[in-house]
Scaffold this active site. Structure first.
Site, mmCIF file in Angstrom:
data_model
loop_
_atom_site.group_PDB
_atom_site.id
_atom_site.type_symbol
_atom_site.label_atom_id
_atom_site.label_comp_id
_atom_site.label_asym_id
_atom_site.label_seq_id
_atom_site.Cartn_x
_atom_site.Cartn_y
_atom_site.Cartn_z
ATOM 1 N N GLU A 167 0.827 -1.228 0.000
ATOM 2 C CA GLU A 167 0.000 0.000 0.000
ATOM 3 C C GLU A 167 0.855 1.270 0.000
ATOM 4 O OE1 GLU A 167 -3.019 -0.275 3.096
ATOM 5 O OE2 GLU A 167 -4.125 -1.763 1.939
ATOM 6 N N GLU A 221 -5.544 -8.297 -0.502
ATOM 7 C CA GLU A 221 -6.271 -7.998 0.738
ATOM 8 C C GLU A 221 -7.732 -7.782 0.387
ATOM 9 O OE1 GLU A 221 -4.719 -5.112 3.532
ATOM 10 O OE2 GLU A 221 -2.649 -5.633 3.002
HETATM 11 O O1 AHR Z 1 -5.286 -5.908 6.953
HETATM 12 C C1 AHR Z 1 -5.132 -4.787 7.762
HETATM 13 C C2 AHR Z 1 -4.380 -3.668 7.069
HETATM 14 O O2 AHR Z 1 -5.143 -3.181 6.017
HETATM 15 C C3 AHR Z 1 -3.064 -4.033 6.418
HETATM 16 O O3 AHR Z 1 -1.996 -4.022 7.298
HETATM 17 C C4 AHR Z 1 -2.906 -2.944 5.399
HETATM 18 O O4 AHR Z 1 -2.160 -3.355 4.289
HETATM 19 C C5 AHR Z 1 -4.324 -2.543 5.054
HETATM 20 O O5 AHR Z 1 -4.508 -1.179 5.109
#
Ligand code: AHR
Length: 503
Positions: free
Chosen positions: A173, A292
């Site tokens: 990210e 994610e």
């Molecule tokens: O999954 C929780 C968080 O969400 C992770 O650390 C990050 O990559 C995202 O913002």
């Protein structure tokens, strides 16, 4: 009464399912690792301190590839801290989650745990506070057989064979202002390209994921992907997508349609990647690592859980321990449907996360572990979705939503495994009030019978499994399913997720 029709024909294939689509994510965050997968002294712990009850649940969940060790955590992580004799490992401040990282679990231990749950290691590199040199060091340590300082160090640390890690994320990210070392798309594109080229000089077998946007709501979404891919197109294999959904302001109708947003997100990133491909006159295709995805009540983290006090750096605090309802699981199941519908381009995905932290599996220290509602759509889809995704030619009634306009009330995807002759259909009914009758023409698949049909639904859409009531919500057989003359008919309760397997 809502109605929908679909047709399954093996000639209309979206693409082969890459099993990495059933990946998950373990971050050094809250109680995911400590008190989650690892708890020496727990009655079920093995000789290495890993909880046996959690290992069994992860195997039942059916994960394939697990992304590690972050997440935001990785952008301040020094991998060297997590290897070598445990007594020498430093305690570090983790700025991402305002916690103390003891480094009791590191690369070797996590890799050993992965063999117990039959999953592949996917590693993320720190491109936040670190750069090309440290990334090279890590790949030398993990993937070179022997004869160099770092490969020999790995051997001295007890791992003779290389870890042989194929999947690597080039940071995490990096578009997010919260990320340590956050950069502009230009700056990140350059460092990602340099890192990728260097890593490939070391090991050309690597499959590399460049960071896309941390959500489709980021102001730079779209332009970030374009610029980053202009710099890295020939150097990487995948671009990442991240998406979290939650019910906002009591708008259950929009929340239930979150899959529409995920479809649009995937299609936008594919379009952007393909336009860079055209611009660069490249013959290569960039695919998506949706590394994610989940339902996450982020606002609760921001307002309740978040630690900021300079005196407070707890070890494994309770963070992001969302309790998932039936409605959450229905949305979750629909997100899996969206991922599968795009199996031609979504080649890898990671459910964020696995244990205790926005997780399908929960644990209590010294006590029980249990399945959240979201456990069920994942385990069933991972078990039944085999072979190829089929285009289902869905024709559904529609309804209006505030956030996503007019949407199909029923969404569905189907898979067909030519080797075994089995098929599976996954369906969601987004109506809050009405049952849906769905007819599925399966005549094109040959003679089949219904092997199983199950549904997740409840009169109380906010019912959940908790420590006190661990089996409140589960799957129930859907006895309405019938197969007559090549047509399956099934009734889906309001706010439900279902799976039917045929063979
Ligand atoms: O999954 C929780 C968080 O969400 C992770 O650390 C990050 O990559 C995202 O913002």
């Amino acid at each position: 009464m809502v109605t929908a029709r679909l047709t399954l024909d093996p000639h209309f294939a979206v693409g082969a399912i890459n099993r990495r689509i059933f990946g998950s994510f373990v971050e050094h965050l809250g109680r995911c690792v400590y008190d989650g997968i690892y708890e020496p002294g727990h009655p079920t712990a093995d000789a290495e301190g890993f909880r046996g009850d959690v290992i069994d649940l992860v195997k039942e969940l059916g994960t394939t590839t697990i992304r590690y060790p972050g997440g935001n955590f990785v952008s301040g992580f020094k991998w060297e801290d997590s290897v070598g004799p445990r007594e020498d490992r430093p305690r570090r401040l983790d700025l991402a989650w305002h916690s103390t990282e003891t480094n009791e679990i590191g690369l070797h231990e996590f890799s050993s745990w992965l063999t117990k749950v039959d999953s592949e290691l996917m590693l993320a590199i720190n491109l936040g506070t670190r750069g090309v040199e440290e990334a090279l060091d890590l790949v030398e340590y993990t993937n070179i057989r022997s004869g160099s300082t770092l490969s020999d160090l790995r051997i001295a640390n007890g791992q003779v064979d290389p870890f042989g890690v194929t999947m690597w994320c080039l940071g995490n990210e990096m578009d997010g202002p919260w990320q340590l070392g956050h950069r502009s798309a230009e700056d990140y594109g350059k460092i990602a390209s340099q890192t990728a080229k260097a890593l490939r000089q070391l090991d050309e077998r690597l499959e590399l994921v460049v960071c896309g946007s941390s959500s489709a709501q980021m102001p730079t979404f779209g332009s970030w992907e374009r610029t980053v891919l202009q710099h890295t197109y020939e150097d990487v294999d995948y671009i990442s997508c991240h998406a979290y959904y939650e019910e906002r302001g009591g708008d259950l109708t929009s929340f239930l349609a979150s899959g529409v947003n995920m479809d649009h997100f995937i299609e936008s990133v594919v379009a952007t990647a393909d336009s860079v491909k055209a611009e660069l006159r490249s013959s290569k295709q960039i695919n998506i690592s949706f590394d994610e995805w989940n339902v996450w009540y982020i606002e609760r983290y921001q307002t309740v859980d978040r630690i900021t006090d300079v005196e407070e750096w707890p070890v494994a605090p309770r963070l992001l321990e969302d309790v998932y309802s039936v409605a959450d699981a229905v949305v979750f199941g629909s997100l899996l449907i969206s991922l599968l519908k795009h199996a031609d381009r979504v080649q890898s995905a990671s459910l964020a996360q696995l244990v205790n932290v926005i997780a399908p599996i929960m644990t209590e220290p010294g006590g029980d572990s249990w399945r959240q509602t979201t456990f069920f759509p994942f385990s069933v889809t991972s078990r039944l979705a085999r072979g190829t995704v089929l285009e289902v030619k869905l024709d559904s009634d529609t309804h209006d939503t505030k956030d996503y306009g007019t949407v199909a009330t029923v969404d569905a995807v189907a898979t067909f495994d030519a080797e075994t002759g089995t098929a599976a259909v996954f369906l969601v009914n987004r109506s809050e009030t009405e049952e849906a009758t769905v007819t599925i023409d399966v005549a094109g698949l040959g003679a089949l019978g219904i092997l199983e049909a199950s549904t997740l639904a409840d009169a109380d859409v906010y019912a959940a499994n908790t420590l006190a009531d661990q089996n409140r919500v589960g799957l129930t057989p859907n006895t309405s399913a019938s197969l007559v003359d090549g047509v399956v008919t099934i009734t889906l309760p309001a706010v439900s997720w279902s799976a039917v397997s045929l063979g």
